[in-house]
Scaffold this motif. Structure first.
Motif, mmCIF file in Angstrom:
data_model
loop_
_atom_site.group_PDB
_atom_site.id
_atom_site.type_symbol
_atom_site.label_atom_id
_atom_site.label_comp_id
_atom_site.label_asym_id
_atom_site.label_seq_id
_atom_site.Cartn_x
_atom_site.Cartn_y
_atom_site.Cartn_z
ATOM 1 N N LYS A 77 -85.983 6.427 -36.968
ATOM 2 C CA LYS A 77 -85.951 6.980 -35.612
ATOM 3 C C LYS A 77 -87.265 6.594 -34.940
ATOM 4 N N ILE A 78 -87.189 5.911 -33.791
ATOM 5 C CA ILE A 78 -88.394 5.317 -33.202
ATOM 6 C C ILE A 78 -88.588 5.724 -31.739
ATOM 7 N N ASP A 79 -88.041 6.850 -31.331
ATOM 8 C CA ASP A 79 -88.279 7.297 -29.957
ATOM 9 C C ASP A 79 -89.782 7.521 -29.751
ATOM 10 N N ASN A 80 -90.231 7.225 -28.561
ATOM 11 C CA ASN A 80 -91.651 7.348 -28.193
ATOM 12 C C ASN A 80 -92.556 6.355 -28.925
ATOM 13 N N ASP A 90 -80.101 2.550 -28.819
ATOM 14 C CA ASP A 90 -80.525 3.671 -27.987
ATOM 15 C C ASP A 90 -80.073 4.981 -28.625
ATOM 16 N N LYS A 91 -80.238 6.079 -27.924
ATOM 17 C CA LYS A 91 -79.933 7.409 -28.481
ATOM 18 C C LYS A 91 -78.459 7.568 -28.851
ATOM 19 N N ASP A 92 -77.576 6.863 -28.123
ATOM 20 C CA ASP A 92 -76.142 6.949 -28.388
ATOM 21 C C ASP A 92 -75.670 5.904 -29.379
ATOM 22 N N LEU A 93 -76.616 5.221 -30.020
ATOM 23 C CA LEU A 93 -76.335 4.173 -31.006
ATOM 24 C C LEU A 93 -75.712 2.928 -30.381
ATOM 25 N N ALA A 123 -85.573 2.489 -26.720
ATOM 26 C CA ALA A 123 -85.318 2.356 -28.157
ATOM 27 C C ALA A 123 -85.368 3.731 -28.835
ATOM 28 N N TYR A 124 -84.403 3.990 -29.707
ATOM 29 C CA TYR A 124 -84.343 5.293 -30.377
ATOM 30 C C TYR A 124 -84.208 5.155 -31.897
ATOM 31 N N ILE A 177 -94.248 -2.240 -42.926
ATOM 32 C CA ILE A 177 -93.657 -1.953 -41.610
ATOM 33 C C ILE A 177 -94.594 -1.040 -40.835
ATOM 34 N N GLU A 178 -95.038 -1.512 -39.680
ATOM 35 C CA GLU A 178 -95.891 -0.721 -38.803
ATOM 36 C C GLU A 178 -95.167 -0.481 -37.484
ATOM 37 N N ILE A 179 -94.952 0.789 -37.161
ATOM 38 C CA ILE A 179 -94.310 1.160 -35.907
ATOM 39 C C ILE A 179 -95.231 2.133 -35.195
ATOM 40 N N ASN A 180 -95.703 1.749 -34.029
ATOM 41 C CA ASN A 180 -96.675 2.560 -33.293
ATOM 42 C C ASN A 180 -96.200 2.848 -31.869
#
Length: 268
Positions: A194-197, A219-222, A245-246, A265-268
């Motif tokens: 989950k990558i929101d924000n 997105d949030k609705d896949l 992106a969600y 894996i780096e997600i910021n």
């Protein structure tokens, strides 16, 4: 003042009808009608059976009915039950949320038997085989983990139920985002986060891998909003994430064996 009091009484009355209607659906007409006076007494305080979000607390309702011996979920045989799930949400989100909840309840094997979209609503029907009726309290708790709520339960036959769901704020349970920036994470299945924000993504493949990346962003609705696919050996990927992106799914085009030594894996 009189108008406000009338509105409050109307809301309480409407909720009371909903509460007793759901209790009736959980235990069946015969038990409810036979014990009608007791039901009125047990469920007289309507607020006790609402959760903090203003929905019926099916966990508490189920526990109360069981405590008074009005709810018996055990069967004398293995029965096939039909469970129908309805929502205003996008179809894929409904399927994924319900599937996750059922699996968390221990229903690993269930069969999809119907799918329908009409008048802005999605209905997904599954069957499960068990020697006990699906516990609405446990289902309520399982869905709550995804911020999904049961708005109403109706019973169309002894072994068939319809669950109306609110998925407005629902989300899938995913792996926790990696914290280490120098640890290669080995996959058991495709990475799903989950990558929101979040705004950027960087992935480094172990030098012994043979990674052919396929990265899908939803997105949030896949709904798929971006896909990165490379049919050649890749050691490093770095890009900005779309604003909506969600979720993200990271894998290999061919096989997870190609990344068995892991990815950073780096997600910021």
């Amino acid at each position: 003042m009189v108008r406000i009091l009338f509105v409050l009484l109307f809301v309480c009355s409407a909720f009371g009808a909903n509460l007793h209607e759901n209790v009736r659906n959980l235990i069946g007409d015969d038990i409810y009608n036979t014990n009608y006076e007791k039901m009125q007494g047990i469920f007289s305080n309507q607020n006790e059976y609402m959760d903090m979000y203003g929905n019926l607390d099916y966990q508490k309702i189920s526990e109360t009915l069981t405590a008074y011996s009005f709810l018996n979920l055990e069967l004398d045989y293995v029965a096939t039950m039909r469970l129908n799930f309805e929502s205003d949400a996008k179809s894929l989100l409904l399927v994924k949320i319900v599937s996750q909840a059922l699996k968390n309840m221990g229903y690993v094997y269930f069969r999809s038997v119907g799918f329908d979209m009409a008048n802005g609503k999605t209905r997904w029907s599954v069957t499960v085989a068990s020697k006990s009726i699906v516990d609405s309290g446990r289902l309520y708790e399982a869905l709550l983990r995804n911020s999904a709520f049961i708005k109403n339960i109706s019973r169309t036959s002894e072994l068939e139920f319809v669950y109306s769901l609110d998925l407005e704020n629902a989300y899938l349970l995913t792996e926790r985002l990696p914290k280490s920036k120098d640890e290669f994470i080995k996959p058991i299945e495709a990475f799903f986060y989950k990558i929101d924000n979040k705004s950027t993504l960087a992935i480094q493949s172990h030098r012994q891998n043979n990674w052919h990346p396929i990265i899908k962003i939803f997105d949030k609705d896949l709904t798929l909003i971006r896909q990165i696919k490379e049919d050649k050996r890749t050691n490093f990927v770095n890009f900005e994430l779309p604003k909506n992106a969600y979720y993200i799914r990271i894998s290999d085009i061919y096989t997870l064996e190609n990344i068995k030594h892991g990815l950073i894996i780096e997600i910021n």
